[in-house]
Scaffold this motif. Structure first.
Motif, PDB file in Angstrom:
ATOM      1  N   PHE A 125      43.218  48.931 -86.484  1.00 19.39           N
ATOM      2  CA  PHE A 125      41.917  50.061 -87.866  1.00 19.39           C
ATOM      3  C   PHE A 125      40.903  49.586 -87.878  1.00 19.39           C
ATOM      4  N   THR A 126      39.948  48.723 -86.674  1.00 14.13           N
ATOM      5  CA  THR A 126      38.432  48.669 -86.197  1.00 14.13           C
ATOM      6  C   THR A 126      38.489  50.348 -85.683  1.00 14.13           C
ATOM      7  N   SER A 127      39.321  50.090 -84.276  1.00 15.60           N
ATOM      8  CA  SER A 127      39.063  51.289 -83.800  1.00 15.60           C
ATOM      9  C   SER A 127      39.058  52.159 -84.341  1.00 15.60           C
ATOM     10  N   LEU A 128      40.290  52.981 -84.897  1.00 17.50           N
ATOM     11  CA  LEU A 128      40.300  54.056 -85.910  1.00 17.50           C
ATOM     12  C   LEU A 128      38.971  54.328 -86.924  1.00 17.50           C
ATOM     13  N   LEU A 129      38.728  53.250 -87.174  1.00 19.82           N
ATOM     14  CA  LEU A 129      37.105  53.397 -88.461  1.00 19.82           C
ATOM     15  C   LEU A 129      36.034  54.162 -87.337  1.00 19.82           C
ATOM     16  N   ALA A 130      36.197  53.469 -86.624  1.00 21.17           N
ATOM     17  CA  ALA A 130      35.151  53.633 -85.357  1.00 21.17           C
ATOM     18  C   ALA A 130      35.175  55.497 -85.461  1.00 21.17           C
ATOM     19  N   THR A 139      34.360  62.205 -88.267  1.00 23.23           N
ATOM     20  CA  THR A 139      33.611  62.906 -89.800  1.00 23.23           C
ATOM     21  C   THR A 139      31.368  63.292 -88.966  1.00 23.23           C
ATOM     22  N   GLU A 140      31.272  62.364 -88.659  1.00 23.08           N
ATOM     23  CA  GLU A 140      29.523  63.116 -88.373  1.00 23.08           C
ATOM     24  C   GLU A 140      29.508  64.122 -87.710  1.00 23.08           C
ATOM     25  N   THR A 141      30.680  64.713 -86.471  1.00 22.89           N
ATOM     26  CA  THR A 141      30.821  65.583 -85.810  1.00 22.89           C
ATOM     27  C   THR A 141      31.187  67.324 -86.744  1.00 22.89           C
ATOM     28  N   THR A 142      31.934  66.677 -87.762  1.00 25.85           N
ATOM     29  CA  THR A 142      32.168  67.888 -88.571  1.00 25.85           C
ATOM     30  C   THR A 142      30.940  68.314 -89.221  1.00 25.85           C
ATOM     31  N   GLU A 143      30.532  67.206 -89.839  1.00 28.65           N
ATOM     32  CA  GLU A 143      29.080  67.591 -90.621  1.00 28.65           C
ATOM     33  C   GLU A 143      28.383  67.913 -90.291  1.00 28.65           C
ATOM     34  N   SER A 144      28.053  67.630 -88.843  1.00 26.25           N
ATOM     35  CA  SER A 144      26.279  68.283 -87.945  1.00 26.25           C
ATOM     36  C   SER A 144      26.528  69.746 -87.201  1.00 26.25           C
ATOM     37  N   LYS A 197      34.367  58.298 -88.554  1.00 25.33           N
ATOM     38  CA  LYS A 197      33.025  58.403 -88.304  1.00 25.33           C
ATOM     39  C   LYS A 197      33.094  58.198 -88.128  1.00 25.33           C
ATOM     40  N   GLU A 198      32.967  58.747 -86.468  1.00 30.47           N
ATOM     41  CA  GLU A 198      32.619  59.897 -85.159  1.00 30.47           C
ATOM     42  C   GLU A 198      32.813  61.426 -85.555  1.00 30.47           C
TER      43      GLU A 198
END
Length: 626
Positions: free
Chosen positions: A610-615, A621-626, A618-619
């Motif tokens: 789960f912690t790997s999925l979370l990272a 999402t950030e790539t999509t938003e940028s 986030k990556e």
């Protein structure tokens, strides 16, 4: 009056006229002394100043047999040994909980259908239960008339005195010799034999990763199967040092137990014959090499005064392999898919004259919340074959693959269902299993928590296809946050790789199911999970750990929900709004729940998926938003 639901069912239950309306109680002085300790933890309320239960020992009765007469004026229990008397009390406890002060008069004649009724708990895949957590499980098993427990050991989940420098560096959690001895005594008081268990050939990765013993690996470079590289897992059985290592381990482990049985496991030696023994395997065959090692090990176990057990999966590769074993070995045949050829295996083992167990599982691993349909069908098949082919026992296994993330709550249906069949061939119906869970385990005032527990293991019905022994939601932790195309490639590789591990009767139906898979229906899965969460919130489990069970239920469902949403997000089927917060919340809750039953150092490893999925989310999402 509604027929009383008892689990396991007694062999004979004769209803008689009238009712006992008093409070069931027994005076301490009239109670067989051996029952004081187990009743103190399982049913302390039964011991009182006044008593209306009479006990009579009858030597002509079988060891675990009992007869119970409930009349208007009182109760009488006849028994062959203290174990039989205790089992009578466990049946009476269920009757008292069911009848609420008005017990119908009856005569019960009861004895076990199978002599060995076992449970095996994995303590080696990241989760090592605390001693108190294990004692709570032992009390439950005793109440279900289980008479054997094994704690599966591979790696360093046992603190071997001879290898302290090794496990101090590598082990996160472990049971010490003193803790094993404490558990052994606790089991004995509850008429359970704690049988030592330690893998002795395969599943040796933790040892083979060390500088001290890496040279013993059969295949130091690992084994590649359909794009996946398995690490070195099997020792070189031709190297005398491999057996010498096992002997040192045995000399540390066996003295901690009173039992004179020992499970050497010896399963899943996948890379045997692909490395140092390749040339020998081409001449003799892999099974021949395997049997040679088994016979040597059996002699070493016998020298130490123990009777050896072993899994039967490698033996099944050749029709006559089991017949070549020493006759004092007990074979344990496991199978966790509904298509597992349990009857064929049982018949073959019966023909050899060897003693054997059949070993279905709880199917809680690799699922978050269990796989109920598969669990029930596998146990039904194993129970039927065990009685038809005169098995010595039935063992319900509970594994912890990939970090042992599932809560023990989701293993309970399998434990109860298996215990029911091990005692009486007539298995309970699903509604009886749900009722027994709610009434005798959870003590849920709403009577719903048992069925919720069973239904939690059925979300996979709404996934694209049914994969044996795991769910697509759980596989997200293995694949990571990948595209639909990449996920399909990973799943296809898993399906194809089954041809290496299992028989055609198992892998062909899976290949067919995969070929006919549906589109992902995220909304249907989430609605199902949300409905169960709402039902769980309204339940009222009143057992000692009732609130903890309720929180475990909700977080197990939350894990399934988050994994399903993650897959949909990666597929582009949803935007993932709030998904990060959802995963963070379930991780926080898991960190609160884990230490209440387990030693703590394996906690973060269990959450690594789960912690790997979370990272990754986030990556992404950030790539999509940028």
């Amino acid at each position: 009056m509604k027929k009383i639901c008892l689990i396991p069912k007694p062999q004979v239950y004769i209803q008689e006229a009238g009712y006992f309306t008093g409070r069931a109680a027994v005076q301490r002085e009239s109670l067989p002394g051996e029952l004081l300790a187990p009743l103190a933890s399982v049913w302390p309320e039964i011991v009182g100043i006044e008593g209306n239960i009479k006990f009579t020992e009858k030597r002509e009765m079988q060891k675990e047999e009992y007869v119970m007469e409930i009349a208007e004026e009182g109760m009488e229990i006849s028994y062959g040994s203290p174990a039989g008397a205790f089992y009578a009390m466990m049946t009476l406890r269920q009757i008292v909980l069911s009848c609420k002060g008005k017990i119908e008069c009856c005569r019960i004649e009861d004895h076990p259908g199978l002599s060995d009724r076992a449970v095996m708990i994995d303590i080696s895949r990241g989760k090592v239960p605390s001693v108190e957590g294990l004692k709570a499980s032992i009390d439950l098993f005793a109440s279900l008339k289980i008479n054997q427990l094994q704690l599966y050991v591979e790696g360093f989940s046992f603190a071997y005195p001879s290898f302290q420098k090794l496990w101090e560096k590598r082990a996160k959690d472990y049971l010490t010799p003193a803790e094993i001895k404490e558990l052994d005594a606790y089991c004995a008081e509850r008429f359970i034999e704690l049988v030592p268990n330690q893998n002795c050939l395969g599943h040796m990765t933790a040892w083979l990763e060390t500088e001290d013993f890496g040279r013993l690996a059969e295949n130091p470079g690992g084994l590649q199967i359909k794009g996946t590289v398995l690490p070195p897992t099997t020792m070189d059985p031709s190297n005398p040092e491999s057996l010498e290592l096992i002997e040192r381990m045995l000399d540390d482990l066996l003295p901690c137990y009173c039992s004179h049985m020992f499970n050497a496991d010896l399963d899943e030696t996948f890379d045997l014959g692909y490395g140092k023994n390749k040339e020998r395997a081409e001449k003799e065959g892999v099974v021949s090499i395997y049997l040679d090692y088994v016979k040597q090990l059996c002699e070493k176990v016998r020298e130490r005064g123990h009777k050896m057990m072993m899994w039967g999966d490698v033996l099944s590769k050749e029709e006559d392999a089991a017949g070549k074993l020493p006759k004092d070995i007990i074979v344990l045949d496991w199978g966790y898919e509904t298509e597992h050829p349990v009857r064929k295996r049982a018949e073959r083992l019966s023909d050899t004259g060897l003693e054997f167990y059949l070993c279905p599982g709880t199917n809680s691993w690799c699922s978050f919340t269990g796989i109920t349909d598969n669990m029930m069908k596998c146990i039904e098949n194993a129970v039927s074959a065990a009685y038809d082919y005169n098995a010595r026992g039935l063992m319900i296994t509970d594994w912890g693959d990939f970090g042992h993330l599932q809560y023990s709550l989701f293993s309970l249906p399998g434990f109860l269902y298996g215990a029911a069949g091990a005692w009486n061939r007539e298995l309970v119906k699903e509604e009886e299993l749900a009722e027994a869970l709610s009434r005798y385990v959870f003590m849920d005032e709403t009577g719903t928590f048992g069925q919720i527990c069973l239904d939690a293991g059925r979300y996979n019905r709404r996934e694209e296809f049914l994969f044996p022994c795991r769910t697509l939601a759980f596989m997200t932790l293995q694949t990571g946050c990948v595209s639909r195309e990449q996920f399909d490639i990973s799943i296809k590789n898993m399906v194809d790789s089954m041809r290496f591990f299992v028989e055609p009767c198992v892998y062909l139906p899976c290949e067919e199911a995969y070929a006919g898979r549906r589109e992902m229906e995220e909304r249907a899965i989430l609605e199902y999970l949300d409905s169960l969460t709402e039902q769980a919130e309204k339940s009222l489990p009143a057992c000692r750990d009732g609130e903890l069970l309720k929180e475990e239920m909700k977080n197990g469902l939350a894990m399934t929900r988050a994994a399903t949403r993650t897959r949909a997000f990666c597929y582009g089927l949803e935007r993932g709004t709030g998904l990060e917060a959802e995963i963070e919340a379930l991780c926080k809750k898991h960190r609160e729940l884990w230490p209440k039953r387990n030693k703590t150092d394996g906690l973060e490893d269990s959450l690594r998926g789960f912690t790997s999925l979370l990272a990754q989310i986030k990556e992404k999402t950030e790539t999509t938003e940028s």
